[in-house]
Enzyme design. Structure first.
Site, PDB file in Angstrom:
ATOM      1  N   ASN A 166      76.484  56.515  61.990  1.00 48.97           N
ATOM      2  CA  ASN A 166      77.340  57.571  62.256  1.00 48.97           C
ATOM      3  C   ASN A 166      77.336  58.721  61.890  1.00 48.97           C
ATOM      4  O   ASN A 166      78.064  59.799  61.401  1.00 48.97           O
ATOM      5  CB  ASN A 166      78.960  57.150  61.401  1.00 48.97           C
ATOM      6  CG  ASN A 166      78.724  57.493  60.339  1.00 48.97           C
ATOM      7  OD1 ASN A 166      77.181  57.487  59.536  1.00 48.97           O
ATOM      8  ND2 ASN A 166      79.561  56.571  59.356  1.00 48.97           N
ATOM      9  N   HIS A 204      75.514  59.456  58.994  1.00 49.42           N
ATOM     10  CA  HIS A 204      75.360  60.001  57.597  1.00 49.42           C
ATOM     11  C   HIS A 204      74.081  59.923  57.322  1.00 49.42           C
ATOM     12  O   HIS A 204      72.788  59.539  58.048  1.00 49.42           O
ATOM     13  CB  HIS A 204      76.338  58.818  56.927  1.00 49.42           C
ATOM     14  CG  HIS A 204      76.308  57.455  56.423  1.00 49.42           C
ATOM     15  ND1 HIS A 204      76.766  56.650  56.475  1.00 49.42           N
ATOM     16  CD2 HIS A 204      74.734  57.826  56.239  1.00 49.42           C
ATOM     17  CE1 HIS A 204      75.886  55.351  56.250  1.00 49.42           C
ATOM     18  NE2 HIS A 204      74.672  56.050  55.703  1.00 49.42           N
ATOM     19  N   ASP A 229      71.160  57.191  46.899  1.00 48.77           N
ATOM     20  CA  ASP A 229      71.899  56.534  46.933  1.00 48.77           C
ATOM     21  C   ASP A 229      72.705  55.080  46.782  1.00 48.77           C
ATOM     22  O   ASP A 229      71.125  54.289  45.903  1.00 48.77           O
ATOM     23  CB  ASP A 229      72.910  56.950  48.563  1.00 48.77           C
ATOM     24  CG  ASP A 229      71.825  56.306  49.264  1.00 48.77           C
ATOM     25  OD1 ASP A 229      71.205  55.352  49.339  1.00 48.77           O
ATOM     26  OD2 ASP A 229      72.410  56.983  50.918  1.00 48.77           O
ATOM     27  N   GLU A 233      78.876  60.769  54.203  1.00 47.07           N
ATOM     28  CA  GLU A 233      79.853  60.541  55.361  1.00 47.07           C
ATOM     29  C   GLU A 233      80.785  61.509  56.501  1.00 47.07           C
ATOM     30  O   GLU A 233      80.287  62.295  55.563  1.00 47.07           O
ATOM     31  CB  GLU A 233      81.207  59.480  55.000  1.00 47.07           C
ATOM     32  CG  GLU A 233      80.168  58.477  53.872  1.00 47.07           C
ATOM     33  CD  GLU A 233      79.850  57.001  55.097  1.00 47.07           C
ATOM     34  OE1 GLU A 233      79.199  57.615  55.823  1.00 47.07           O
ATOM     35  OE2 GLU A 233      80.021  55.966  54.733  1.00 47.07           O
TER      36      GLU A 233
HETATM   37  C1  GLP Z   1      72.644  52.893  54.450  1.00 41.91           C
HETATM   38  C2  GLP Z   1      71.825  54.140  53.423  1.00 41.91           C
HETATM   39  C3  GLP Z   1      71.012  55.150  53.752  1.00 41.91           C
HETATM   40  C4  GLP Z   1      70.560  54.885  54.970  1.00 41.91           C
HETATM   41  C5  GLP Z   1      70.805  53.978  56.582  1.00 41.91           C
HETATM   42  C6  GLP Z   1      70.754  54.218  57.462  1.00 41.91           C
HETATM   43  O1  GLP Z   1      73.588  53.820  54.768  1.00 41.91           O
HETATM   44  N1  GLP Z   1      73.100  55.336  52.684  1.00 41.91           N
HETATM   45  O2  GLP Z   1      70.542  56.088  52.996  1.00 41.91           O
HETATM   46  O3  GLP Z   1      69.533  56.029  55.846  1.00 41.91           O
HETATM   47  O4  GLP Z   1      72.015  53.555  55.053  1.00 41.91           O
HETATM   48  O5  GLP Z   1      69.641  53.025  57.051  1.00 41.91           O
HETATM   49  P1  GLP Z   1      69.062  51.691  58.099  1.00 41.91           P
HETATM   50  O6  GLP Z   1      66.921  52.789  57.865  1.00 41.91           O
HETATM   51  O7  GLP Z   1      68.685  50.744  57.977  1.00 41.91           O
HETATM   52  O8  GLP Z   1      69.015  51.949  59.494  1.00 41.91           O
END
Ligand code: GLP
Length: 240
Positions: A135, A137, A66, A142
């Site tokens: 959340n 996702h 993403d 989302e």
């Molecule tokens: C963002 C990305 C996700 C990722 C998430 C978790 O929202 N779009 O792909 O998995 O963050 O991030 P973290 O690993 O820093 O908790």
């Protein structure tokens, strides 16, 4: 679902690197990879193993899951820059080996179509590695998003926008939209590896472990996948 519980950050990173390394043994492997704090240790471990000659990305192809809309590849806050810093540069991957979302593409729908074409040309994703949003996702899918769509533009939820604000330390206007692989892409991957770390992910994690599909928790879509591995970094209180 295959569940691997780990107790330390090193064990967590090593277990994730093991799954990726196993896939790397097959030439021309195609990966979809996440950004965020969660995979950083695994990426560092893979770089260490590559430098020691234990794994090779020579024929691998990687795709970013993403990206924030509006951010060019070179923007230090882009997921593309993250991937450059943690994997592409230290592994010496060629431009041809890494397809990253162009967050500043003038036509975002065309960018999604191009992404799909590039995925198709590689024969699809062999291993899709995912982090988990607070959340629930996965990538930028989302809560409430459809499960039957592939690459698309998405409106970011308030909690994701708040995360962005923290990441950029309020230094820029908060992105309102993202580009993401859709849940359908994730479910079409031959194997899926979900990485869960952090006490703040416990509600999303519990929704998955309850074992019931729920569109309000996108991560539960992974229950449909026949080859799902989950690696969790357990807080000491509930360690195995
Ligand atoms: C963002 C990305 C996700 C990722 C998430 C978790 O929202 N779009 O792909 O998995 O963050 O991030 P973290 O690993 O820093 O908790």
């Amino acid at each position: 679902m295959r569940l691997i519980k780990t107790r330390t950050a090193d064990e967590f990173a090593g277990a994730a690197a093991d799954v990726i390394a196993e896939q790397l043994r097959r030439p021309q492997s195609v990966f979809a990879l996440p950004t965020g704090n969660t995979p950083i240790g695994a990426y560092a471990e893979l770089v260490r193993r590559a430098r020691a000659g234990l794994v090779s990305f020579a024929t691998a192809q990687i795709f970013n899951l993403d990206e924030y809309c509006g951010l060019p590849l070179a923007d230090p806050h882009s997921y593309a820059a993250f991937m450059h810093m943690h994997l592409i540069a230290p592994l010496g991957l060629s431009e041809r080996q890494a397809r990253l979302w162009r967050g500043d593409a003038p036509d975002l729908e065309a960018e999604c179509r191009d992404y799909e074409t590039a995925l198709g040309a590689c024969g699809g994703i062999d291993l899709c590695v995912l982090g988990l949003g607070t959340n629930g996702h996965i990538a930028f899918n989302e809560p409430g998003s459809a499960w039957d769509v592939r690459s698309h533009v998405v409106a970011l939820s308030p909690s994701t926008r708040a995360q962005y604000e923290r990441e950029t330390a309020g230094s820029r206007e908060v992105a309102t939209h993202g580009l993401t692989l859709g849940i359908r892409n994730l479910l079409e991957a031959r194997r899926v590896l979900l990485l869960i770390a952090g006490a703040h992910k416990s509600a999303a994690r519990d929704a998955l472990y309850r074992g019931a599909e729920n569109v309000d928790w996108p991560v539960t879509s992974l229950l449909r996948h026949a080859a799902l591995t989950v690696i969790e970094l357990c807080e000491s209180a509930d360690a195995p």
